[in-house]
Motif scaffolding. Sequence first.
Motif, PDB file in Angstrom:
ATOM      1  N   ASN A  55       0.787  -1.276   0.018  1.00 19.89           N
ATOM      2  CA  ASN A  55       0.041   0.072  -0.011  1.00 19.89           C
ATOM      3  C   ASN A  55       0.958   1.361   0.053  1.00 19.89           C
ATOM      4  N   LEU A  56       2.048   1.236   0.719  1.00 18.67           N
ATOM      5  CA  LEU A  56       2.560   2.419   0.973  1.00 18.67           C
ATOM      6  C   LEU A  56       3.581   2.704  -0.288  1.00 18.67           C
ATOM      7  N   LEU A  57       3.946   1.540  -1.168  1.00 17.46           N
ATOM      8  CA  LEU A  57       4.645   1.971  -2.502  1.00 17.46           C
ATOM      9  C   LEU A  57       3.612   2.382  -3.195  1.00 17.46           C
ATOM     10  N   SER A  58       2.521   1.752  -3.296  1.00 23.83           N
ATOM     11  CA  SER A  58       1.471   2.374  -4.493  1.00 23.83           C
ATOM     12  C   SER A  58       1.061   3.668  -4.121  1.00 23.83           C
ATOM     13  N   GLY A  59       1.235   4.230  -3.074  1.00 23.98           N
ATOM     14  CA  GLY A  59       0.707   5.468  -2.683  1.00 23.98           C
ATOM     15  C   GLY A  59       1.763   6.569  -2.985  1.00 23.98           C
ATOM     16  N   GLY A  60       2.903   6.467  -3.437  1.00 22.55           N
ATOM     17  CA  GLY A  60       3.917   7.238  -3.527  1.00 22.55           C
ATOM     18  C   GLY A  60       4.389   7.808  -2.318  1.00 22.55           C
ATOM     19  N   ARG A  61       4.790   6.934  -1.334  1.00 21.92           N
ATOM     20  CA  ARG A  61       5.164   7.337   0.015  1.00 21.92           C
ATOM     21  C   ARG A  61       4.011   7.680   0.820  1.00 21.92           C
ATOM     22  N   GLN A  62       2.783   7.494   0.511  1.00 21.57           N
ATOM     23  CA  GLN A  62       1.759   8.053   1.338  1.00 21.57           C
ATOM     24  C   GLN A  62       1.580   6.749   2.313  1.00 21.57           C
ATOM     25  N   LEU A  63       1.478   6.810   3.645  1.00 23.32           N
ATOM     26  CA  LEU A  63       1.679   5.979   4.529  1.00 23.32           C
ATOM     27  C   LEU A  63       0.595   4.969   4.432  1.00 23.32           C
ATOM     28  N   ALA A  64       0.391   3.760   4.649  1.00 22.07           N
ATOM     29  CA  ALA A  64      -0.608   2.748   4.276  1.00 22.07           C
ATOM     30  C   ALA A  64      -1.696   3.132   5.339  1.00 22.07           C
ATOM     31  N   ILE A  65      -1.418   3.559   6.737  1.00 21.74           N
ATOM     32  CA  ILE A  65      -2.654   3.976   7.431  1.00 21.74           C
ATOM     33  C   ILE A  65      -3.570   5.118   6.917  1.00 21.74           C
ATOM     34  N   THR A  66      -2.817   5.913   6.208  1.00 21.56           N
ATOM     35  CA  THR A  66      -3.490   7.207   5.465  1.00 21.56           C
ATOM     36  C   THR A  66      -4.354   6.831   4.285  1.00 21.56           C
ATOM     37  N   ARG A  67      -3.797   6.104   3.503  1.00 24.45           N
ATOM     38  CA  ARG A  67      -4.550   5.447   2.515  1.00 24.45           C
ATOM     39  C   ARG A  67      -5.671   4.657   2.872  1.00 24.45           C
ATOM     40  N   ALA A  68      -5.462   4.029   3.968  1.00 26.54           N
ATOM     41  CA  ALA A  68      -6.767   3.173   4.568  1.00 26.54           C
ATOM     42  C   ALA A  68      -7.635   4.108   4.909  1.00 26.54           C
ATOM     43  N   VAL A  69      -7.381   4.903   5.926  1.00 27.34           N
ATOM     44  CA  VAL A  69      -8.429   6.075   6.481  1.00 27.34           C
ATOM     45  C   VAL A  69      -9.009   6.792   5.246  1.00 27.34           C
ATOM     46  N   GLU A  70      -8.342   7.271   4.453  1.00 24.65           N
ATOM     47  CA  GLU A  70      -9.192   7.877   3.239  1.00 24.65           C
ATOM     48  C   GLU A  70     -10.026   7.256   2.578  1.00 24.65           C
ATOM     49  N   SER A  71      -9.745   5.771   2.324  1.00 23.96           N
ATOM     50  CA  SER A  71     -10.693   4.821   1.870  1.00 23.96           C
ATOM     51  C   SER A  71     -11.878   4.660   2.680  1.00 23.96           C
ATOM     52  N   LEU A  72     -11.749   4.633   3.853  1.00 23.89           N
ATOM     53  CA  LEU A  72     -13.001   4.404   4.930  1.00 23.89           C
ATOM     54  C   LEU A  72     -13.692   5.722   5.000  1.00 23.89           C
ATOM     55  N   MET A  73     -13.049   6.887   4.867  1.00 21.54           N
ATOM     56  CA  MET A  73     -13.975   8.135   5.083  1.00 21.54           C
ATOM     57  C   MET A  73     -14.593   8.465   3.943  1.00 21.54           C
ATOM     58  N   GLU A  74     -14.010   8.045   2.699  1.00 19.73           N
ATOM     59  CA  GLU A  74     -14.695   8.419   1.250  1.00 19.73           C
ATOM     60  C   GLU A  74     -15.544   7.325   0.923  1.00 19.73           C
ATOM     61  N   ALA A  75     -15.617   6.080   1.563  1.00 19.04           N
ATOM     62  CA  ALA A  75     -16.626   4.914   1.269  1.00 19.04           C
ATOM     63  C   ALA A  75     -16.316   4.508   0.044  1.00 19.04           C
ATOM     64  N   LYS A  76     -15.043   4.540  -0.313  1.00 21.53           N
ATOM     65  CA  LYS A  76     -14.644   4.063  -1.591  1.00 21.53           C
ATOM     66  C   LYS A  76     -15.104   2.520  -1.795  1.00 21.53           C
ATOM     67  N   VAL A  77     -15.377   2.164  -2.889  1.00 19.73           N
ATOM     68  CA  VAL A  77     -15.813   0.850  -3.374  1.00 19.73           C
ATOM     69  C   VAL A  77     -14.759   0.249  -4.047  1.00 19.73           C
ATOM     70  N   ALA A  78     -14.433  -1.271  -3.904  1.00 21.64           N
ATOM     71  CA  ALA A  78     -13.427  -1.902  -4.807  1.00 21.64           C
ATOM     72  C   ALA A  78     -12.080  -1.326  -4.214  1.00 21.64           C
ATOM     73  N   SER A  79     -11.813  -1.150  -2.929  1.00 27.31           N
ATOM     74  CA  SER A  79     -10.609  -0.640  -2.343  1.00 27.31           C
ATOM     75  C   SER A  79     -10.261  -1.839  -1.395  1.00 27.31           C
ATOM     76  N   ASP A  80      -9.088  -1.531  -0.987  1.00 24.84           N
ATOM     77  CA  ASP A  80      -8.369  -2.653   0.032  1.00 24.84           C
ATOM     78  C   ASP A  80      -9.096  -2.567   1.202  1.00 24.84           C
ATOM     79  N   THR A  81     -10.162  -1.798   1.566  1.00 21.53           N
ATOM     80  CA  THR A  81     -10.744  -1.668   2.953  1.00 21.53           C
ATOM     81  C   THR A  81     -12.391  -2.391   2.727  1.00 21.53           C
ATOM     82  N   ASP A  82     -12.707  -2.947   1.749  1.00 23.62           N
ATOM     83  CA  ASP A  82     -13.784  -3.428   1.346  1.00 23.62           C
ATOM     84  C   ASP A  82     -14.179  -4.350   2.353  1.00 23.62           C
TER      85      ASP A  82
END
Length: 629
Positions: free
Chosen positions: A511-538
């Motif tokens: 997750n970290l690498l695919s986000g351009g050094r954005q931390l994995a926790i930040t990417r997961a929180v973004e996905s959960l807050m935005e209610a993204k579908v087809a994401s790692d947090t599904d």
Amino acid sequence: MALSLRQKQLDAVVRMLNLNQAVASGGTADEEVYKVLILDRFCRDILSPLIRVNDLRKHGITLYLMIESERQNIPDVPAIYFVQASAGNIQRIILDASRGVYQTFHLNFASSLPRPLLEELAGATLKQDCLHRIAKIYDQYVEFITLENGLFSLSQPDAYVRLNDPLVEEKDVIGVVDGIANGLFSVLATLGVVPVIRCARGGPAEMVATLLDTRLRDHLVSRNNLFTEAGHIGSSFQRPVLCLFDRNFELSVAVQHVWNYRPLVHDVMGMKLNRVTAQPEPGTSTGKGKAAPKSFELDDSDSFWVANSNAPFPKVAEEVKNQLEKYKQDVDEVNRRTGVGKESDFGEEELMGNTKHLMSAVNSLPELTERKRMIDKHTNIATSLLGEIKARHLDNYCTLEDDMLTRGSVDKSVVLAAIKGKGTKADKLRLAIVYLLATETTVPSEVEAVEAALKEAEVDISPFLYVKRHKSITFSHLSAAAQAGSKGQFADWSERFYGQAISAVTAGMKNLLSGGRQLAITRAVESLMEAKVASDTDSYLLFDPRGPKGMGTSMGASKGPFKEAIVFMIGGGNYLEYSSLQEFAQRQQPAKNIIYGTTEILSGQEFVDQLAILGSKMNGGGGGAAQGP
């Protein structure tokens, strides 16, 4: 409604200091009463970053003492006890009441007083004829430490060790999980909100979510409901999402070296409860001898800290210099306008004008003095950091680790050269662990070479071996365990958690690498807050204490997207994750509100010390904590 944990906790503390009476707009009760404040160590730490000694006096606190210390009788003064609900504290309160140490006892417990302890207190004070001295008993639900507006800690040490100990017993795990759930309940009760809870399947996060969901449900049907959000239904109020993570979700963040100001101050200078101590430069002395270390407060009242805490260290050093130059220019301007240092005869008009300038200068003195104090503070801190950076080559460690984590590949020769170069033993060990975590697969011969280099540098390698063990275990072991059949709820949890821990070592890195050094926790929180579908947090579980009992995984059921989130890391968090989440929140349009909490805030070396304990237990004893020098 923006969640303001610090202000809510401060309001609760101020109300407590005023004998739990309504507090006027000025911040004090209508009737001033002089009181003594009795604390235990945990509650002292709650107050330390929240309220200053001078502010205690404003609320009538003439003296504050520790509950375990020997104290003289002050029989004509009421006492406020602010302590944790423990058997030891109850026994001491009973002893104080029986001796009539104070006139009346206003008992405030950081969370809630369990019924067995309440019955013990009532029975003992009745038996010793001192029940009349107990004025009131309050459950405050403030059993957490708020360090900044968006940062809190439950101050529960060694949670990572206790949850990952290979020799752990079920009752020990349940005890840790129960403590975390209780602490989070206090946070939510202080905020007055019931969130939607999201967490990954398996592991401590699911256990905490399940227990917290149950406790919230039970409380919501009780008579004395602590949650006030129902009053906002129909308005613009929206419930927040509580995102629970386990430290194994992203191990590298816990050990890597950091370069931004706030994480660097914590990592290098050991900031505790918003206070740091800067050591004097070698050879520095005063007229009275060797210069003494200087302690500084770093909190929301420091404008420079607020503005620059997330900036890279070189930019902070440059800003300190700019602020100093601007200060000197402003002082020179004041001197010029007031004629300081000039000898001349003034006419009446000149004298009138100069008098106005002088009055203006006098009015500006407090602001200039405060600016100079702030500049001196951060000059001292930056100087101390620079000395450590040069001595330990921390810039090289940061660059090397960031490069490894960004590219997902490792140049073994560069790692070996760094291990043989400057830096403490802990620095070298942390670099080696990041090397292990930076790629999904490692070459055994290269790992052996790194191990040999660590041994040659006389570094305790038990933390390195512990992380290596995590990476070496394959999912086939988990499958074999699952085929053995069910062994009960705890055994089932252990197997699921073990598999999660194994995969998370590298999954977080993907997750970290695919986000351009954005931390994995930040990417997961973004996905959960935005209610993204087809994401790692599904696949994340969903608990809604206000909804039908049970859990769901569909994002539609979460009522997202969310404007506010409480992000909690089980097993130790850090300022790097906090900064990453705050930067993400501020980038959004409109800005989101994120509160970050953890069982305890750990520097890289402190977390490696916990890995050392686990590595030693994994190997059947021997070894010790990672050595610093």
